[in-house]
Design an enzyme around this catalytic site. Sequence first.
Site, short mmCIF file in Angstrom:
data_model
loop_
_atom_site.label_atom_id
_atom_site.label_comp_id
_atom_site.label_asym_id
_atom_site.label_seq_id
_atom_site.Cartn_x
_atom_site.Cartn_y
_atom_site.Cartn_z
N PRO A 2 0.90 -1.27 -0.02
CA PRO A 2 0.08 0.04 0.18
C PRO A 2 0.89 1.33 0.02
CG PRO A 2 -0.83 -1.82 1.67
CD PRO A 2 0.34 -2.19 1.19
N GLU A 3 0.32 2.30 -0.82
CA GLU A 3 1.10 3.53 -0.98
C GLU A 3 0.32 4.72 -0.38
OE1 GLU A 3 2.65 4.07 -4.92
OE2 GLU A 3 2.69 2.09 -5.34
N HIS A 101 -4.12 -15.51 10.13
CA HIS A 101 -3.35 -14.36 9.83
C HIS A 101 -3.38 -13.31 10.65
CE1 HIS A 101 -2.49 -16.88 6.32
NE2 HIS A 101 -3.66 -16.63 5.82
N ARG A 125 1.79 -12.09 5.08
CA ARG A 125 3.14 -12.17 4.96
C ARG A 125 3.98 -12.24 6.13
NH1 ARG A 125 4.20 -11.76 -0.68
NH2 ARG A 125 6.51 -12.44 -0.14
N ARG A 166 20.41 15.90 -8.72
CA ARG A 166 20.72 14.33 -8.49
C ARG A 166 20.70 13.75 -9.55
NH1 ARG A 166 19.57 13.00 -3.04
NH2 ARG A 166 20.17 11.01 -3.78
#
Length: 285
Positions: A2-3, A101, A125, A166
Amino acid sequence: MPELPEVETVARTLAPQVVGRSITAVHVLHAKTLEAGKALLPKAVPGARILRVWRRGKLLLLDLAAPKAGQDAPTAFLLAFHLKMTGRLFVHGPEAQPHAHTRMVFDLAATASAPAARLFFDDVRTFGYCRLMRPENLTDWPFWQKLGPEPLSLAPLAFISAFSERRGKIKALLLDQTMIAGVGNIYADEACFRAGIRPDAPALELSPERLAALLAALKDVLSESIEQCGSSIRDYRDANGDAGAFQNSFHVYGRSGQPCTACGKPLQKTTVAGRTTVFCARCQK
């Protein structure tokens, strides 16, 4: 993983269900999930009231008042969750039992308008984690110290200053959480497409005008995704259990070989910063 839009959506959908509630008990079902604060947990959390749910980068945070503190009590403790790839936070009824889970369970007291409930932190996970800390220790956390600015509130001049000299590829820099917080593979690809910039372009070769356009595109794509409750690719669901819808608006992410939505040319695939990257060779320069 998730962002920013997905974590923001979880925060917004979780808050109405938990803010104002007191935590009556905590059950740690997977020891490694509680990454920090084990010694503090027994005295800090049972009886604490949830004051706020918020986001920083890809972190979800809960502000807690001290146990038995008054109604106007300040934040005494913080719970910080990193969902990683498969972490989820759901509120269930008081009789709900943990499943295979479930990694942590927070029992929530009843309120005048809602019955008792249980907040589950599920993680298939087991890469996700929770940290318990005092507010004054938050800035001592190395991960927190290194987080870059929030993109939605970042000024163009600050973005240009940070990126213009950069040597790295622009997408790699967007993914660098020390440069800018909360952006991952999906929104880096989509923002580069909207700005007409190749994701493998060196940042120092981009003019200030193009960098400003990239930030504007990034803000647009993040805001639009938040409005659509994020992107559901595999596991992501918000705190109501609902999937996001922004995946239906992807221009490039996951669309390698398909026609560009702008020019019709087949989209190409490459690798940037170890991540699969899709772009249009005609529209992005």
